[in-house]
Design a protein around this motif. Structure first.
Motif, mmCIF file in Angstrom:
data_model
loop_
_atom_site.group_PDB
_atom_site.id
_atom_site.type_symbol
_atom_site.label_atom_id
_atom_site.label_comp_id
_atom_site.label_asym_id
_atom_site.label_seq_id
_atom_site.Cartn_x
_atom_site.Cartn_y
_atom_site.Cartn_z
ATOM 1 N N GLY A 236 0.822 -1.204 0.000
ATOM 2 C CA GLY A 236 0.000 0.000 0.000
ATOM 3 C C GLY A 236 0.854 1.251 0.000
ATOM 4 O O GLY A 236 2.031 1.219 0.368
ATOM 5 N N GLY A 237 0.232 2.356 -0.432
ATOM 6 C CA GLY A 237 0.847 3.668 -0.297
ATOM 7 C C GLY A 237 0.332 4.320 0.977
ATOM 8 O O GLY A 237 -0.509 3.756 1.688
ATOM 9 N N GLN A 238 0.827 5.515 1.258
ATOM 10 C CA GLN A 238 0.476 6.190 2.514
ATOM 11 C C GLN A 238 -0.340 7.460 2.303
ATOM 12 O O GLN A 238 -0.752 8.109 3.263
ATOM 13 N N ASP A 239 -0.542 7.825 1.038
ATOM 14 C CA ASP A 239 -1.322 9.016 0.694
ATOM 15 C C ASP A 239 -1.429 9.045 -0.823
ATOM 16 O O ASP A 239 -0.630 8.405 -1.516
ATOM 17 N N CYS A 240 -2.391 9.751 -1.354
ATOM 18 C CA CYS A 240 -2.422 10.013 -2.798
ATOM 19 C C CYS A 240 -3.051 11.374 -3.036
ATOM 20 O O CYS A 240 -3.725 11.925 -2.160
ATOM 21 N N HIS A 241 -2.834 11.893 -4.222
ATOM 22 C CA HIS A 241 -3.457 13.164 -4.631
ATOM 23 C C HIS A 241 -4.857 12.874 -5.157
ATOM 24 O O HIS A 241 -5.158 11.731 -5.520
ATOM 25 N N VAL A 242 -5.697 13.902 -5.175
ATOM 26 C CA VAL A 242 -7.063 13.694 -5.689
ATOM 27 C C VAL A 242 -7.096 13.593 -7.213
ATOM 28 O O VAL A 242 -7.999 12.981 -7.779
ATOM 29 N N LYS A 243 -6.102 14.204 -7.861
ATOM 30 C CA LYS A 243 -6.094 14.206 -9.328
ATOM 31 C C LYS A 243 -5.302 13.019 -9.861
ATOM 32 O O LYS A 243 -4.436 12.475 -9.186
ATOM 33 N N GLU A 244 -5.555 12.675 -11.126
ATOM 34 C CA GLU A 244 -4.844 11.541 -11.733
ATOM 35 C C GLU A 244 -3.446 11.931 -12.197
ATOM 36 O O GLU A 244 -2.530 11.107 -12.235
ATOM 37 N N SER A 245 -3.294 13.189 -12.607
ATOM 38 C CA SER A 245 -1.988 13.668 -13.080
ATOM 39 C C SER A 245 -2.044 15.190 -13.122
ATOM 40 O O SER A 245 -3.107 15.767 -12.891
ATOM 41 N N GLY A 246 -0.913 15.807 -13.397
ATOM 42 C CA GLY A 246 -0.934 17.257 -13.555
ATOM 43 C C GLY A 246 0.182 17.951 -12.817
ATOM 44 O O GLY A 246 1.130 17.327 -12.337
ATOM 45 N N ALA B 58 0.829 -1.034 -5.659
ATOM 46 C CA ALA B 58 -0.040 -0.934 -4.471
ATOM 47 C C ALA B 58 -1.445 -1.456 -4.756
ATOM 48 O O ALA B 58 -1.960 -1.335 -5.875
ATOM 49 N N ASP B 59 -2.059 -2.026 -3.729
ATOM 50 C CA ASP B 59 -3.477 -2.395 -3.774
ATOM 51 C C ASP B 59 -4.279 -1.583 -2.763
ATOM 52 O O ASP B 59 -5.503 -1.597 -2.793
ATOM 53 N N TYR B 60 -3.580 -0.951 -1.848
ATOM 54 C CA TYR B 60 -4.232 -0.166 -0.785
ATOM 55 C C TYR B 60 -3.566 1.205 -0.716
ATOM 56 O O TYR B 60 -2.425 1.386 -1.164
ATOM 57 N N VAL B 61 -4.253 2.143 -0.085
ATOM 58 C CA VAL B 61 -3.618 3.413 0.271
ATOM 59 C C VAL B 61 -4.232 3.907 1.582
ATOM 60 O O VAL B 61 -5.445 3.827 1.776
ATOM 61 N N ILE B 62 -3.362 4.349 2.481
ATOM 62 C CA ILE B 62 -3.828 4.968 3.730
ATOM 63 C C ILE B 62 -4.226 6.407 3.420
ATOM 64 O O ILE B 62 -3.476 7.127 2.755
ATOM 65 N N LEU B 63 -5.393 6.809 3.902
ATOM 66 C CA LEU B 63 -5.841 8.193 3.676
ATOM 67 C C LEU B 63 -6.294 8.815 4.992
ATOM 68 O O LEU B 63 -6.902 8.141 5.838
ATOM 69 N N ILE C 185 -10.089 14.355 2.226
ATOM 70 C CA ILE C 185 -9.910 12.906 2.392
ATOM 71 C C ILE C 185 -11.023 12.150 1.659
ATOM 72 O O ILE C 185 -10.781 11.099 1.051
ATOM 73 N N ARG C 186 -12.213 12.727 1.665
ATOM 74 C CA ARG C 186 -13.318 12.096 0.924
ATOM 75 C C ARG C 186 -12.998 12.080 -0.581
ATOM 76 O O ARG C 186 -13.186 11.065 -1.259
ATOM 77 N N ALA C 187 -12.453 13.173 -1.082
ATOM 78 C CA ALA C 187 -12.096 13.232 -2.510
ATOM 79 C C ALA C 187 -10.956 12.261 -2.825
ATOM 80 O O ALA C 187 -10.939 11.601 -3.877
ATOM 81 N N LYS C 188 -10.005 12.148 -1.902
ATOM 82 C CA LYS C 188 -8.896 11.205 -2.114
ATOM 83 C C LYS C 188 -9.413 9.765 -2.106
ATOM 84 O O LYS C 188 -8.908 8.913 -2.835
ATOM 85 N N THR C 189 -10.405 9.498 -1.264
ATOM 86 C CA THR C 189 -10.967 8.142 -1.216
ATOM 87 C C THR C 189 -11.576 7.790 -2.569
ATOM 88 O O THR C 189 -11.376 6.679 -3.097
ATOM 89 N N GLN C 190 -12.294 8.738 -3.163
ATOM 90 C CA GLN C 190 -12.876 8.476 -4.483
ATOM 91 C C GLN C 190 -11.790 8.287 -5.537
ATOM 92 O O GLN C 190 -11.906 7.429 -6.420
#
Ligand SMILES: O=C[C@H](O)COP(=O)(O)O
Length: 254
Positions: free
Chosen positions: A66-76, A92-97, A113-118
């Motif tokens: 898993g990762g530990q965070d992600c951005h809400v956007k796909e790229s940019g 990764a198959d999981y990410v902590i948010l 965090i809700r946007a990152k979950t989506q």
């Protein structure tokens, strides 16, 4: 633990780990290749810099990454950030948010965090969404209120139990060696379960609810045996394979 829910023991290496640490990851995978691995799911959330190498180093499916965070956007144009799709591609198959360290260090809000979950779901990742009160909030008697608000705000409406995990981490218990009493953990998890069922119905009943905060081999059986505790989010004790596996061993007796 909740009957019929398969437990998940997740490790969070935070900003720790080098190439040498991959030996610990291999040892965890080997340890879970035994019948122990039949009793639970395991994921190690490594620093993003180690994901690809970690994926290459794992020869069995006994441990997910898993990762530990992600951005809400796909790229940019988001210097220094990593998208959920990038984490997925790296293995990764999981990410902590919404970990409290992200909420504090990076001023992350429930809405973000809700946007990152989506974003995580869209990329094919399961989200481990963290909630938990601070010491002050607890002293003021507001622990459940804070947990409820974070749950409500951080989760999208279409939560599914196979792509979402909740981690309750009292902030004051993280890395301190202090843990709540079993009664307090049971109360917090029962509250989360009822809130989740009220909002998501049968999916809420199936969501895995992890406890996190100073979980170690010595307290694993007690903490993981509590009603509605379906696993753990382990920080410091996930850095050493022997400790992480000893925590997983609790499920031999539960
Ligand atoms: O994500 C993990 C938690 O923050 C718990 O950390 P800890 O086990 O070192 O207390």
């Amino acid at each position: 633990m909740t009957p019929a829910i398969r437990p998940l023991v997740a490790g969070n290496w935070k900003m720790n780990g080098t190439g040498e640490s991959l030996a610990e990851l291999r040892a965890i995978a080997t340890g879970l290749s035994s019948d122990l691995g039949q009793k639970l799911d395991a994921v190690i959330c490594v620093p993003a810099t180690l994901l690809s190498r970690a994926a290459e180093t794992l020869v069995s499916e006994t441990v997910r990454l898993g990762g530990q965070d992600c951005h809400v956007k796909e790229s940019g144009a988001h210097t220094g950030d990593i998208s959920a799709a990038m984490l997925k591609e790296a293995g990764a198959d999981y990410v902590i948010l919404g970990h409290s360290e992200r909420r504090t260090d990076h001023q992350e809000t429930d809405e973000l965090i809700r946007a990152k979950t989506q974003a995580a779901w869209k990329a094919g990742l399961a989200a481990i969404v963290c909630v938990g009160e601070t010491a002050v909030e607890r002293q003021e008697g507001r622990a459940l209120e804070v947990i409820g608000r974070q749950l409500l705000g951080s989760l999208p409406d279409d939560v599914k139990s196979d792509t979402t995990v909740i981690a309750y981490e009292p902030v004051w218990a993280i890395g301190t060696g202090q843990t709540p009493t079993a009664e307090d953990v049971e109360k917090a998890h029962a509250f989360m379960r009822s809130e989740l069922i009220a909002r998501f119905g049968s999916e809420g009943a199936k969501l895995r609810l992890l406890y996190g905060g100073s979980v170690k081999p010595a307290n694993a059986v007690e903490l993981l045996g509590i009603s509605n505790v379906d696993g753990a989010l382990v920080g410091g004790a996930s850095l050493k394979a022997t400790d992480f596996l000893a925590i997983c061993e609790a499920y031999r007796t539960l």
